[in-house]
Design an enzyme around this catalytic site. Structure first.
Site, PDB file in Angstrom:
ATOM      1  N   SER A 108       0.622  -1.083   0.090  1.00  0.00           N
ATOM      2  CA  SER A 108      -0.136  -0.001  -0.001  1.00  0.00           C
ATOM      3  C   SER A 108       0.769   1.651  -0.083  1.00  0.00           C
ATOM      4  O   SER A 108       0.481   1.960   0.111  1.00  0.00           O
ATOM      5  CB  SER A 108      -0.502   0.028   0.693  1.00  0.00           C
ATOM      6  OG  SER A 108       0.243   0.020   2.713  1.00  0.00           O
ATOM      7  N   TYR A 109       1.881   1.079  -0.289  1.00  0.00           N
ATOM      8  CA  TYR A 109       2.794   2.382  -0.259  1.00  0.00           C
ATOM      9  C   TYR A 109       2.538   2.932  -0.803  1.00  0.00           C
ATOM     10  O   TYR A 109       3.041   2.638  -2.040  1.00  0.00           O
ATOM     11  CB  TYR A 109       4.520   1.921   0.721  1.00  0.00           C
ATOM     12  CG  TYR A 109       4.340   1.903   2.074  1.00  0.00           C
ATOM     13  CD1 TYR A 109       3.493   1.651   2.770  1.00  0.00           C
ATOM     14  CD2 TYR A 109       5.892   1.329   2.169  1.00  0.00           C
ATOM     15  CE1 TYR A 109       3.840   1.641   4.425  1.00  0.00           C
ATOM     16  CE2 TYR A 109       6.141   0.748   3.596  1.00  0.00           C
ATOM     17  CZ  TYR A 109       5.164   1.324   4.814  1.00  0.00           C
ATOM     18  OH  TYR A 109       4.480   1.525   6.125  1.00  0.00           O
ATOM     19  N   GLY A 110       2.975   4.107  -0.954  1.00  0.00           N
ATOM     20  CA  GLY A 110       2.458   4.715  -2.784  1.00  0.00           C
ATOM     21  C   GLY A 110       1.221   5.092  -2.797  1.00  0.00           C
ATOM     22  O   GLY A 110       0.364   4.518  -2.349  1.00  0.00           O
TER      23      GLY A 110
END
Length: 380
Positions: A108-110
């Site tokens: 989920s990073y971004g």
């Protein structure tokens, strides 16, 4: 402690942290020795001896500190731009050259169109690292899989793992982690996610499994369930720092120790509040400013204590705060997005706070009315 005298033949001579004298501690089998040298070797940023200190996470051996990559691809909170990629690659290369083998990320990073960017960049940097295959093979990636509401089956969670492998262009992930528990709001989904961890482990897509944002009660439940399926739970990641240090965190640490689960500390610098770089009149840009405005004015005693110990140690406040996490038996994963940050964080290694210094910091932390807001997904 026995002092090791300086000698031209000593492999430790002249190695210095980014800030500090040429005195470090070498830990081996529970003992420590003071190494004193007079020459300066610029090739390494930190003491050469610490890369031999490894921490076990299940079947894996990693550096005593890792680096977090939440900022890589996050425009909203950390101001990411594509032009930063070259600098991020330099930061990664410097970390690996200086013995860091552990990197944490998440699917989920971004934000927005950069969703998954952190994983993609990590995979790219590993492939392009100009070092030996052995060095690349020793790098451990821990990624977290989000418990999105549409991931309702173990098969969907397994596909999430395969998507992460595709983004990183890797055959296997070091640690596959459940990013958060759904026990607080969708308990029926929880078992499917646990089965997803089992499936990715059994298929060899991950070498180990872990969790994030689990409290002690829920940690015991998933540990027992995975154990019944023949899958060891190797790590638990929570917000742990001098700003997030209370009965709940220490209870979880005790449970982890009793079960052989390694605790990983995210946000060891309290999103930057423990660095000494900010004040009520000097706030960071973006959403963090709101949180800093509420908490920073109530941290005077803790920040003063950090500053005093840093000055005595010839370290920075960040280095002292990270070292405290290491002294508590955790693996801190401070976020990095620049070479300068990586250089400073590397100075957290190769030495240890004394028991008196640890007590001083913890007393100051307990007395401060300012505390970090806990993750909304943190369970009991």
């Amino acid at each position: 402690m026995a002092a090791v005298s300086s000698s031209p033949k000593s492999p430790f001579c002249g190695l210095r942290s980014p800030r500090g004298g040429a005195v470090g501690r070498f830990f081996s089998h529970g003992s420590s020795r003071t190494l004193t040298c007079s020459l300066r070797f610029p090739a390494q940023l930190g003491p050469l001896f610490w890369p031999w200190e490894k921490i076990k996470i299940g079947p894996l051996s990693v550096s005593p500190m890792g680096f977090g990559t939440w900022a890589w691809g996050n425009q909203l909170l950390w101001g990411y731009q594509e032009e930063m990629d070259d600098s991020l690659q330099e930061t990664f290369n410097l970390a690996v050259r200086n013995g860091i083998t552990f990197f944490d990320t998440a699917d989920s990073y971004g934000t927005g169109r950069f969703n998954g960017r952190s994983e993609m960049l990590l995979g790219k940097f590993i492939r392009e690292y100009k070092g030996t295959n052995k060095v690349r093979d020793n790098i451990v990636i821990a990624t977290k899989f989000a418990a999105y509401p549409w991931r309702l089956t173990s098969g969907q969670f397994l596909r999430a793992c395969k998507s992460s492998l595709s983004r990183m262009q890797l055959d296997q992930i070091g640690i596959g982690q459940l990013h958060w528990s759904t026990a607080n709001y969708a308990p029926l989904q929880e078992l499917a996610l646990w089965d997803g961890l089992v499936a990715m482990y059994e298929k060899g897509l991950v070498r180990a499994v872990g969790v994030s944002n689990y409290g002690p009660k829920q940690l015991l439940k998933i540990h027992d369930y995975l154990k019944s399926r023949g899958v060891p739970l190797c790590s638990a990641q929570i917000q742990f720092s001098l700003l997030s240090f209370g009965d709940d965190q220490m209870e979880l640490k005790a449970v982890c120790d009793s079960l052989g689960i390694q605790l990983i500390s995210y946000s060891p610098l309290g999103l930057g509040m423990l660095t000494g770089k900010y004040s009520a009149s000097k706030l960071p840009r973006g959403p963090r400013a709101v949180l800093f405005r509420q908490i920073l004015p109530r941290l005077d005693r803790l920040l003063d204590s950090l500053r005093e110990i840093a000055q005595r140690r010839d370290k920075t406040m960040s280095q002292v705060a990270i070292n405290w996490c290491i002294c508590k038996g955790t693996i801190p994963i401070p976020g990095v997005k620049s070479v300068r940050q990586a250089e400073e964080n590397l100075g957290s290694l190769g030495w240890r706070l004394s028991s008196d210094e640890i007590s001083e910091l913890e007393s100051a932390a307990r007395d401060c009315p300012g505390k970090m807001i806990q993750n909304i997904f943190q369970t009991q």
